[in-house]
Design a protein around this motif. Structure first.
Motif, PDB file in Angstrom:
ATOM      1  N   ASP A 160      -3.452 207.784  -7.105  1.00 37.65           N
ATOM      2  CA  ASP A 160      -3.871 206.390  -7.155  1.00 37.65           C
ATOM      3  C   ASP A 160      -5.255 206.151  -6.579  1.00 37.65           C
ATOM      4  OD1 ASP A 160      -1.509 205.652  -8.373  1.00 37.65           O
ATOM      5  OD2 ASP A 160      -0.503 205.189  -6.489  1.00 37.65           O
ATOM      6  N   ARG A 161      -5.864 207.150  -5.951  1.00 34.56           N
ATOM      7  CA  ARG A 161      -7.188 206.986  -5.347  1.00 34.56           C
ATOM      8  C   ARG A 161      -8.179 207.937  -6.014  1.00 34.56           C
ATOM      9  NH1 ARG A 161      -7.200 204.383  -0.137  1.00 34.56           N
ATOM     10  NH2 ARG A 161      -9.261 205.313   0.071  1.00 34.56           N
ATOM     11  N   SER A 163     -12.521 208.673  -5.989  1.00 33.06           N
ATOM     12  CA  SER A 163     -13.814 208.385  -5.387  1.00 33.06           C
ATOM     13  C   SER A 163     -14.874 208.329  -6.489  1.00 33.06           C
ATOM     14  CB  SER A 163     -14.169 209.468  -4.363  1.00 33.06           C
ATOM     15  OG  SER A 163     -15.450 209.223  -3.840  1.00 33.06           O
TER      16      SER A 163
END
Length: 187
Positions: A160-161, A163
Motif C-alpha cells: 500500500d506504500r 515512494s
C-alpha cells in the motif's frame, strides 16, 4: 508450499540457474534491454519493485509505455529475437529480483514446455497492457490515468506504500492530454 519468483516457479528457477543471490535494484537504475551486437547480458525476473519502460518522444518528452513487476520479465527483446525495442527500461520502485543469462533464457524459451507457455502468455498480456496504456493516455483525464497507474503498480508490488515524486508521476502520466491541457486535474 511451492515458492515462485514472480511468474516463474522455484522449480524453473533452479533448472534455469537463475542467480542464487538476488540482485538489488535501487531506484533509478537503468536496465539494458537493447541487444548490442546481437547480445544482451541478462534478463530479469522481479521479486519486488517496478520496472518502467519509457519512450522518449522527438520533443524530448517522455511517457511510460509499460510496467513490469512480479508479473513478468525485463528483457522481451531476448525472447523475441529482436535487436531493439522502443523505449528504455529502468527501475521506478526499488526492489530485488533474479537474473538469468540472456542466451540461456532464449534457449529455454525456444523449447516446448511450461516455461515457454508462461512467457508467451506474458508477452501477449504485455502487448495488451501497452495498447491499453496508449488508449488511456489518449482518452482519459490525468486523474483517471493516475488512478489506473497507481492500481497497476499496487497489483505488481502488492504493497500500500510507494515512494514516488511528482516529477516521476508527470513523466509516467503524459500530462499533455487534449481533455486535460496542462494536467490541471492531477490528484
Amino acid at each position: 508450499m511451492q515458492r515462485s519468483i514472480g511468474i516463474v516457479s522455484w522449480q524453473h528457477c533452479q533448472k534455469l540457474r537463475l542467480t542464487v543471490s538476488p540482485p538489488s535494484f535501487p531506484r533509478p537504475l537503468k536496465i539494458r534491454t537493447q541487444l548490442l551486437d546481437g547480445q544482451a547480458d541478462h534478463a530479469y525476473f522481479l521479486e519486488e519493485g517496478i520496472a518502467s519502460v519509457v519512450l522518449t518522444l522527438a520533443d524530448g518528452a517522455t511517457v511510460e509505455i509499460g510496467i513490469i513487476g512480479i508479473d513478468g520479465v525485463v528483457g522481451l527483446p531476448i525472447l523475441l529475437g529482436a535487436q531493439t525495442m522502443p523505449g528504455e527500461t529502468f527501475i521506478q520502485i526499488a526492489g530485488s529480483g533474479f537474473r538469468i543469462e540472456a542466451q540461456r533464457l532464449k534457449a529455454e524459451f525456444e523449447r516446448e514446455g511450461q516455461l515457454r507457455s508462461i512467457l508467451q502468455k506474458y508477452i501477449m498480456a504485455y502487448a495488451i497492457q501497452s495498447a491499453q496504456t496508449a488508449a488511456c493516455n489518449r482518452l482519459h483525464t490525468i486523474s483517471e490515468r493516475l488512478a489506473r497507474w497507481l492500481l497497476s503498480c499496487h497489483d505488481r508490488v502488492q504493497c500500500d506504500r510507494m515512494s514516488l515524486t511528482h516529477e516521476f508521476l508527470g513523466q509516467m502520466l503524459a500530462p499533455q492530454n487534449h481533455r486535460d491541457p496542462g494536467g490541471r486535474n492531477a490528484a
